[in-house]
Write a protein that holds these residues in place. Structure first.
Motif, mmCIF file in Angstrom:
data_model
loop_
_atom_site.group_PDB
_atom_site.id
_atom_site.type_symbol
_atom_site.label_atom_id
_atom_site.label_comp_id
_atom_site.label_asym_id
_atom_site.label_seq_id
_atom_site.Cartn_x
_atom_site.Cartn_y
_atom_site.Cartn_z
ATOM 1 N N LEU A 9 -7.498 4.485 1.038
ATOM 2 C CA LEU A 9 -7.558 4.243 -0.404
ATOM 3 C C LEU A 9 -8.813 4.875 -0.985
ATOM 4 N N GLU A 66 0.471 -2.059 -2.539
ATOM 5 C CA GLU A 66 1.525 -1.673 -1.588
ATOM 6 C C GLU A 66 1.244 -1.955 -0.109
ATOM 7 N N THR A 67 -0.019 -1.998 0.294
ATOM 8 C CA THR A 67 -0.314 -1.938 1.736
ATOM 9 C C THR A 67 0.274 -3.092 2.546
ATOM 10 N N GLY A 100 -3.655 6.127 -1.292
ATOM 11 C CA GLY A 100 -3.539 5.460 -2.585
ATOM 12 C C GLY A 100 -4.850 5.323 -3.326
ATOM 13 N N ARG A 153 -0.410 5.804 4.009
ATOM 14 C CA ARG A 153 -0.537 5.687 2.556
ATOM 15 C C ARG A 153 -1.844 6.327 2.105
ATOM 16 N N GLU A 183 -5.044 -3.165 -4.383
ATOM 17 C CA GLU A 183 -3.991 -2.201 -4.707
ATOM 18 C C GLU A 183 -2.659 -2.947 -4.640
ATOM 19 N N THR A 190 -3.366 -6.776 -1.475
ATOM 20 C CA THR A 190 -2.173 -6.188 -2.085
ATOM 21 C C THR A 190 -1.653 -7.188 -3.108
ATOM 22 N N LEU A 197 3.791 -2.297 3.350
ATOM 23 C CA LEU A 197 3.882 -1.188 4.312
ATOM 24 C C LEU A 197 3.564 -1.662 5.728
ATOM 25 N N TYR A 198 2.462 -2.397 5.893
ATOM 26 C CA TYR A 198 2.065 -2.847 7.229
ATOM 27 C C TYR A 198 3.096 -3.827 7.808
ATOM 28 N N SER A 244 -3.300 2.603 5.736
ATOM 29 C CA SER A 244 -3.577 2.888 4.318
ATOM 30 C C SER A 244 -4.999 3.374 4.144
#
Ligand SMILES: O=P(O)(O)O[C@H]1O[C@H](CO)[C@@H](O)[C@H]1O
Ligand SMILES: O=c1cc[nH]c(=O)[nH]1
Length: 232
Positions: free
Chosen positions: A200, A181-182, A89, A87, A179, A155, A185-186, A198
């Motif tokens: 950032l 999304e992380t 971001g 990511r 943020e 997140t 995702l993880y 990620s």
């Protein structure tokens, strides 16, 4: 094809960069990739494949929030056999020492998101970066003399919190930035045994209220992209 991505099998590389903003995906492909090809514009969520210094790589916009990146990451992994998801971001600073345009590498992602709460039913899974990718990113940053900060991030499902001081309870525990999304995702990367990281760039500060422009969020963050491309 998957439900949200119209690429044919083989059109997406095993390593994919994941910005939230599809315009950042376009900018990354057009700025850094050799011979970029658009493989997806379903919902305007651009995805491109090209090469970088001869290595095959893709970039896919994910949209904002855990549900949205959850859809793209799931389809990339399960339908397109993607093995490495990075990511790239933006994030809001929670600490006075974390300034706008600083780069933060997310070692772990705390979360208030139901994306993680629902499957674990009140128990807590700790979403963490893949160790090998994390170390590679730190090394790539050091080799390029790019300063980075690394640690826990948040997140969040909510961008505009009702309570302006909400961030302080996380800041007290050393969380560097927020943020959206992380953690998702993880968690998905762990579920499907693939690698995720990620990176950032701080786009604004909850502490000082400084901000960057939308153009800057779409088309800059060059040092973060250089680190990401160094570890593909
Ligand atoms: O710049 P991106 O990658 O979209 O990331 C951040 O920016 C969005 C909010 O403005 C959220 O998606 C957040 O996670
Ligand atoms: O404050 C911010 C900045 C970027 N992304 C977020 O989720 N929050």
């Amino acid at each position: 094809m998957s439900i949200h991505i119209e690429a044919k099998n083989g059109e997406i590389a095993p390593t994919v960069l994941l910005p939230g903003d599809p315009m950042r995906a376009k900018w990354i492909a057009e700025t850094y990739f050799e011979n970029p090809t658009l493989y997806n514009d379903v919902r305007g969520m651009f995805g491109y494949t090209g090469t970088y210094k001869g290595k095959l790589v893709s970039v896919q916009g994910t949209g904002m929030g855990a549900p949205s990146i959850g859809i793209y990451a799931h389809e990339l992994i399960k339908k397109y056999d993607v093995q490495k998801l990075i990511r790239v971001g933006s994030a809001g600073s929670y600490q006075k020492e974390v300034n706008i345009r600083d780069i933060v590498i997310a070692m772990a992602a705390s979360s208030n998101s139901s994306f993680n709460n629902l499957p674990f039913q009140g128990e807590n899974f700790a979403p963490t970066a893949h160790a090998e990718l994390f170390l590679a990113a730190i090394n790539a940053a050091n080799e390029r003399n790019i300063p980075v900060k690394a640690g826990n991030i948040l997140t969040s499902d909510i961008f505009y919190q009702e309570d302006a001081d909400y961030y302080k309870k996380w800041a007290k525990y050393g969380v560097l930035c927020v943020e959206m999304e992380t953690a998702a995702l993880y968690t998905l990367a762990a579920r499907f045994n693939v690698k995720a990281l990620s990176l950032l760039t701080i786009s604004d500060s909850l502490v000082t209220h400084e901000t960057t422009t939308s153009e800057e969020r779409a088309e800059t963050f060059k040092e973060m992209i250089e680190i990401a491309l160094a570890i593909i």
